[in-house]
Scaffold this active site. Structure first.
Site, PDB file in Angstrom:
ATOM      1  N   CYS A 197      45.376  58.384  49.524  1.00 40.97           N
ATOM      2  CA  CYS A 197      45.028  57.232  50.375  1.00 40.97           C
ATOM      3  C   CYS A 197      44.191  57.677  51.572  1.00 40.97           C
ATOM      4  O   CYS A 197      43.317  56.955  52.036  1.00 40.97           O
ATOM      5  CB  CYS A 197      46.282  56.505  50.855  1.00 40.97           C
TER       6      CYS A 197
ATOM      7  N   CYS B 299      46.515  39.988  30.772  1.00 41.80           N
ATOM      8  CA  CYS B 299      45.567  41.106  30.641  1.00 41.80           C
ATOM      9  C   CYS B 299      45.815  41.867  29.337  1.00 41.80           C
ATOM     10  O   CYS B 299      46.916  41.838  28.793  1.00 41.80           O
ATOM     11  CB  CYS B 299      45.748  42.024  31.846  1.00 41.80           C
TER      12      CYS B 299
ATOM     13  N   HIS C  80      51.162  41.738  35.267  1.00 40.05           N
ATOM     14  CA  HIS C  80      50.776  42.566  36.421  1.00 40.05           C
ATOM     15  C   HIS C  80      49.563  42.006  37.145  1.00 40.05           C
ATOM     16  O   HIS C  80      49.029  42.659  38.022  1.00 40.05           O
ATOM     17  CB  HIS C  80      50.496  44.007  35.969  1.00 40.05           C
TER      18      HIS C  80
ATOM     19  N   THR D 211      46.296  44.911  28.964  1.00 36.12           N
ATOM     20  CA  THR D 211      47.328  45.937  29.121  1.00 36.12           C
ATOM     21  C   THR D 211      48.714  45.361  28.797  1.00 36.12           C
ATOM     22  O   THR D 211      49.569  46.064  28.262  1.00 36.12           O
ATOM     23  CB  THR D 211      47.285  46.528  30.539  1.00 36.12           C
TER      24      THR D 211
ATOM     25  N   ARG E  15      39.578  34.739  30.556  1.00 36.55           N
ATOM     26  CA  ARG E  15      40.904  35.024  31.091  1.00 36.55           C
ATOM     27  C   ARG E  15      41.812  33.797  31.058  1.00 36.55           C
ATOM     28  O   ARG E  15      41.422  32.733  31.524  1.00 36.55           O
ATOM     29  CB  ARG E  15      40.796  35.503  32.542  1.00 36.55           C
TER      30      ARG E  15
ATOM     31  N   CYS F 176      46.754  56.286  44.817  1.00 39.48           N
ATOM     32  CA  CYS F 176      47.929  56.461  45.689  1.00 39.48           C
ATOM     33  C   CYS F 176      49.070  57.127  44.918  1.00 39.48           C
ATOM     34  O   CYS F 176      49.376  56.733  43.801  1.00 39.48           O
ATOM     35  CB  CYS F 176      48.388  55.089  46.205  1.00 39.48           C
TER      36      CYS F 176
HETATM   37  N1  LIG Z   1      40.450  50.996  34.136  1.00 37.94           N
HETATM   38  C1  LIG Z   1      41.309  50.040  34.444  1.00 37.94           C
HETATM   39  O1  LIG Z   1      41.979  50.069  35.483  1.00 37.94           O
HETATM   40  C2  LIG Z   1      41.423  48.851  33.533  1.00 37.94           C
HETATM   41  C3  LIG Z   1      41.956  47.648  33.993  1.00 37.94           C
HETATM   42  C4  LIG Z   1      41.982  46.539  33.121  1.00 37.94           C
HETATM   43  C5  LIG Z   1      41.518  46.684  31.832  1.00 37.94           C
HETATM   44  N2  LIG Z   1      41.019  47.878  31.404  1.00 37.94           N
HETATM   45  C6  LIG Z   1      40.461  48.081  30.058  1.00 37.94           C
HETATM   46  O2  LIG Z   1      39.132  47.634  30.053  1.00 37.94           O
HETATM   47  C7  LIG Z   1      38.753  47.279  28.727  1.00 37.94           C
HETATM   48  C8  LIG Z   1      38.115  45.904  28.731  1.00 37.94           C
HETATM   49  O3  LIG Z   1      39.058  44.917  29.119  1.00 37.94           O
HETATM   50  P1  LIG Z   1      38.711  43.369  28.969  1.00 37.94           P
HETATM   51  O4  LIG Z   1      39.894  42.628  29.460  1.00 37.94           O
HETATM   52  O5  LIG Z   1      37.396  43.072  29.584  1.00 37.94           O
HETATM   53  O6  LIG Z   1      38.619  43.283  27.371  1.00 37.94           O
HETATM   54  P2  LIG Z   1      37.945  42.176  26.400  1.00 37.94           P
HETATM   55  O7  LIG Z   1      38.506  42.434  25.035  1.00 37.94           O
HETATM   56  O8  LIG Z   1      38.076  40.833  26.976  1.00 37.94           O
HETATM   57  O9  LIG Z   1      36.433  42.555  26.406  1.00 37.94           O
HETATM   58  C9  LIG Z   1      35.895  43.588  25.625  1.00 37.94           C
HETATM   59  C10 LIG Z   1      34.498  43.156  25.219  1.00 37.94           C
HETATM   60  O10 LIG Z   1      33.905  44.261  24.532  1.00 37.94           O
HETATM   61  C11 LIG Z   1      33.136  43.739  23.477  1.00 37.94           C
HETATM   62  N3  LIG Z   1      32.916  44.776  22.490  1.00 37.94           N
HETATM   63  C12 LIG Z   1      33.743  45.196  21.503  1.00 37.94           C
HETATM   64  N4  LIG Z   1      33.160  46.165  20.786  1.00 37.94           N
HETATM   65  C13 LIG Z   1      31.954  46.378  21.335  1.00 37.94           C
HETATM   66  C14 LIG Z   1      30.890  47.252  21.009  1.00 37.94           C
HETATM   67  N5  LIG Z   1      30.954  48.084  19.982  1.00 37.94           N
HETATM   68  N6  LIG Z   1      29.788  47.231  21.806  1.00 37.94           N
HETATM   69  C15 LIG Z   1      29.715  46.367  22.858  1.00 37.94           C
HETATM   70  N7  LIG Z   1      30.693  45.507  23.169  1.00 37.94           N
HETATM   71  C16 LIG Z   1      31.783  45.507  22.414  1.00 37.94           C
HETATM   72  C17 LIG Z   1      33.939  42.563  22.968  1.00 37.94           C
HETATM   73  O11 LIG Z   1      33.110  41.659  22.243  1.00 37.94           O
HETATM   74  C18 LIG Z   1      34.461  41.955  24.264  1.00 37.94           C
HETATM   75  O12 LIG Z   1      33.606  40.968  24.772  1.00 37.94           O
HETATM   76  C19 LIG Z   1      40.035  47.380  27.898  1.00 37.94           C
HETATM   77  O13 LIG Z   1      40.041  48.638  27.258  1.00 37.94           O
HETATM   78  C20 LIG Z   1      41.120  47.304  28.950  1.00 37.94           C
HETATM   79  O14 LIG Z   1      42.315  47.928  28.515  1.00 37.94           O
HETATM   80  C21 LIG Z   1      40.963  48.954  32.242  1.00 37.94           C
HETATM   81 ZN   LIG Z   2      45.409  44.572  33.662  1.00 34.96          ZN
HETATM   82 ZN   LIG Z   3      49.032  56.379  49.074  1.00 35.06          ZN
END
Ligand SMILES: NC(=O)c1ccc[n+]([C@@H]2O[C@H](COP(=O)([O-])OP(=O)(O)OC[C@H]3O[C@@H](n4cnc5c(N)ncnc54)[C@H](O)[C@@H]3O)[C@@H](O)[C@H]2O)c1
Ligand SMILES: [Zn+2]
Ligand SMILES: [Zn+2]
Length: 369
Positions: free
Chosen positions: A99, A40, A62, A42, A363, A107
């Site tokens: 929760c 991922c 993770h 992260t 992925r 949590c």
């Molecule tokens: N909130 C959470 O719990 C959580 C969990 C996992 C990941 N994330 C975050 O989510 C985000 C996305 O993760 P991912 O694994 O899908 O990433 P990724 O890099 O695989 O996908 C991001 C996508 O955004 C596109 N992109 C980039 N700039 C852009 C723009 N200006 N306009 C439109 N699209 C654009 C890219 O081409 C790519 O396809 C990351 O910031 C990640 O850290 C958050």
């Molecule tokens: Zn993650």
């Molecule tokens: Zn809890």
């Protein structure tokens, strides 16, 4: 026991796959034999040193799925040997104030220790030559085995192939959950998803599962837009400066009922907020922004009825809701195979980071023998 694991020794350096020691699970913990672990953003973010809360050395990973081998004596009996499980960086104790509320998955049970890289009793089960080695996000699943709190394991259908379960441990559930649980997308509504990586494609899938009428996907890459169409997007658009204007044009001048941001770019977050519909549009932010960055929104957009929400792990209550998402995959409603674009051995984990930096595939999943 001796296990092979990918250790973050120093920020900005490749992970070092090596043998480390893993202690027995204590009360409330389980020993899990990992079958698979997704790679991922992260993990990469922490490995690069950009994450201000990161620490090293630790065992990264993770997004794990595996089989429970052993449970520490004196726990709550939430899992048993032989159970197939998805690891949860966002645990669900089922008892804390959050929760007990249907409104959140935040949590509080073990988060202080988890944030420090320790198990709930304030110690580690990972060691190297007698020196403690910290856990990452309460999971540390770039490893053949992990000791994980029972409340951080979701029991899933043993019929589900474990390599396909891994993305449900983070990215896929985050996207699907953002649509189903954070935004609660309504049938027939118009949705716009910014960014079509695993998280954004998960949002597209979640919007489809919620019977959205229109799902607009936006990305810089045509290939990612093709993927979005495959998973249920009805309209696609290459990202640009005019995206907000275009979405408004497409929606009678109003904007989309639900928008989702899944890029981590604060300018895109602003676009997602601006393209949410006047009067009731909800913009849900999934992306993790860089240290110190802020989201700029003209307050008038909010006064006129738009709302902004953030979503961690898609608002999914892990133990209660991940198993149901896996069931929807098994029922043919989610095409997980199309999302797992590379499978590799633990030794290839640094190659997976590089592929991620080149935006290759959706992925990569590490598989253990
Ligand atoms: N909130 C959470 O719990 C959580 C969990 C996992 C990941 N994330 C975050 O989510 C985000 C996305 O993760 P991912 O694994 O899908 O990433 P990724 O890099 O695989 O996908 C991001 C996508 O955004 C596109 N992109 C980039 N700039 C852009 C723009 N200006 N306009 C439109 N699209 C654009 C890219 O081409 C790519 O396809 C990351 O910031 C990640 O850290 C958050
Ligand atoms: Zn993650
Ligand atoms: Zn809890």
């Amino acid at each position: 026991m001796k296990i092979r694991a990918a250790v973050l020794e120093e920020f900005g350096q490749p992970l070092a796959v090596q043998e480390v020691d893993l202690d027995e699970p204590k009360a409330g913990e389980a020993l899990v034999r990992l079958a698979a672990c997704g790679v991922c953003h992260t993990d990469l973010y922490t490995a690069s040193g950009a994450d201000p809360t990161g620490y090293a050395p630790c065992v990264l990973g993770h997004e794990g799925a595996g089989v429970v081998e052993k449970v520490g004596d004196g726990g709550r009996g939430l899992v048993a040997p032989g159970d197939h499980v998805v690891t949860l960086f966002a645990p669900e104790c089922g008892e804390c104030v959050h929760c007990l509320s249907p409104r959140t998955n935040r949590c509080t049970a073990i988060r202080d220790m988890q944030g420090l890289g320790l198990l709930p009793d304030g110690t580690t089960r990972l060691q190297r030559e007698g020196e403690p080695l910290r856990h990452f996000m309460g999971t540390s699943t770039f490893a053949e085995y992990a000791v994980i709190p029972e409340i951080a394991l979701a029991k899933v259908d043993p019929e589900a192939p474990l390599a396909g379960c891994a993305p449900f441990a983070c990215g896929l559930s985050t996207g699907i959950g953002a649509a189903l649980y954070t935004a609660k997308v309504e049938a027939g509504s118009t949705c716009a998803v910014f960014g079509c990586g695993l998280v954004g494609l998960g949002c597209v899938i979640g919007c489809r599962l919620a019977d959205a009428g229109r799902i607009i996907a936006i990305d810089l890459s045509e290939q990612r837009l093709d993927e979005a169409r495959h998973h249920g997007a009805t309209d696609t658009r290459v990202a640009g400066e005019d995206t907000v204007e275009w979405i408004r044009e497409q929606t009678g001048g109003f904007g989309a009922d639900f928008t989702f941001e899944a890029t981590g770019n604060v300018n895109v977050m602003r676009q997602a907020a601006e393209s949410a519909r006047e009067a009731w549009g909800l913009a849900t932010m999934c992306g993790v922004a860089g240290k110190g960055e802020t989201l700029d929104i003209v307050p008038r957009l909010l006064i006129t009825g738009r709302r902004v929400a953030g979503s961690s792990f898609g608002g999914v209550k892990g133990r209660s809701q991940v198993p149901g998402l896996v069931d929807r995959w098994l029922a043919g409603e989610i095409d997980v195979d199309a999302l797992v674009t590379d499978r590799l051995a633990l030794d290839g984990v640094n190659d997976a980071f590089q592929a991620m930096e080149r935006q290759e595939g959706i992925r990569s999943v590490v598989e253990f023998d």
